[in-house]
Design an enzyme around this catalytic site. Sequence first.
Site, PDB file in Angstrom:
ATOM      1  N   GLY A   1       5.333  -3.503  -5.913  1.00 23.83           N
ATOM      2  CA  GLY A   1       4.600  -2.505  -6.678  1.00 23.83           C
ATOM      3  C   GLY A   1       3.598  -3.095  -7.642  1.00 23.83           C
ATOM      4  N   CYS A   2       3.032  -4.217  -7.302  1.00 25.01           N
ATOM      5  CA  CYS A   2       2.135  -4.973  -8.174  1.00 25.01           C
ATOM      6  C   CYS A   2       0.679  -4.798  -7.721  1.00 25.01           C
ATOM      7  CB  CYS A   2       2.537  -6.451  -8.095  1.00 25.01           C
ATOM      8  SG  CYS A   2       1.520  -7.590  -9.038  1.00 25.01           S
ATOM      9  N   GLY A   3      -0.245  -4.950  -8.647  1.00 27.81           N
ATOM     10  CA  GLY A   3      -1.656  -4.919  -8.287  1.00 27.81           C
ATOM     11  C   GLY A   3      -2.042  -6.040  -7.333  1.00 27.81           C
TER      12      GLY A   3
ATOM     13  N   THR B   1      -0.010  -7.013  -4.866  1.00 29.01           N
ATOM     14  CA  THR B   1       0.750  -6.810  -3.624  1.00 29.01           C
ATOM     15  C   THR B   1      -0.129  -6.900  -2.370  1.00 29.01           C
ATOM     16  OG1 THR B   1       2.435  -5.536  -4.780  1.00 29.01           O
ATOM     17  CG2 THR B   1       2.304  -5.222  -2.406  1.00 29.01           C
TER      18      THR B   1
END
Length: 174
Positions: free
Chosen positions: A27-29, A31
């Site tokens: 759920g990371c920028g 990803t």
Amino acid sequence: IITGKGEQLNLADYRGKVILVVNTATGCGFTPQYAPIEQLYRDYHDKGLEILDIPCNQFGGQAPGDIASIHEFCTSKYNTTFPQFDKVDVNGDDQSPLFAFLKSKQAFKGFGNGQQAKFMDEMLKKQDPDYASKPDIKWNFTKFLVDSKGEVVARFDPTVSMTFVSTVVSSKLY
């Protein structure tokens, strides 16, 4: 570190290989880096590259769920085929010994230039004005490159372009 199949990671299994160890999050920028990481794996796995995907939930809770749900996300959205391991801590009292070792060999060198680098620097300075002087992993998708002799030869923070990472990785395979 435990594999997605519940087995203990044995680094001796990778002797003679070039290894890219990545702390990941779904759920990371950053990803979307899964796509070029998978391409790197497909391009160079037959030439001796291994990628170890080790999720971490220490940065904004961006790796929710268990390893099965993380694996499902990665394989369905990014068609990943490289080995995935169970979540670990990469910093702090409960950090994985693997990440403690990697950080001891390759310290943080900065985020570089560009908009993402500036954003990361500003965000982390608000949390800890001295963050840059510490070896801790700063965010998800930090990568460590281990050459075929077992030497930790590079650290790539998440703002480093995957094109550059690919260039360095490929140079260690020949």
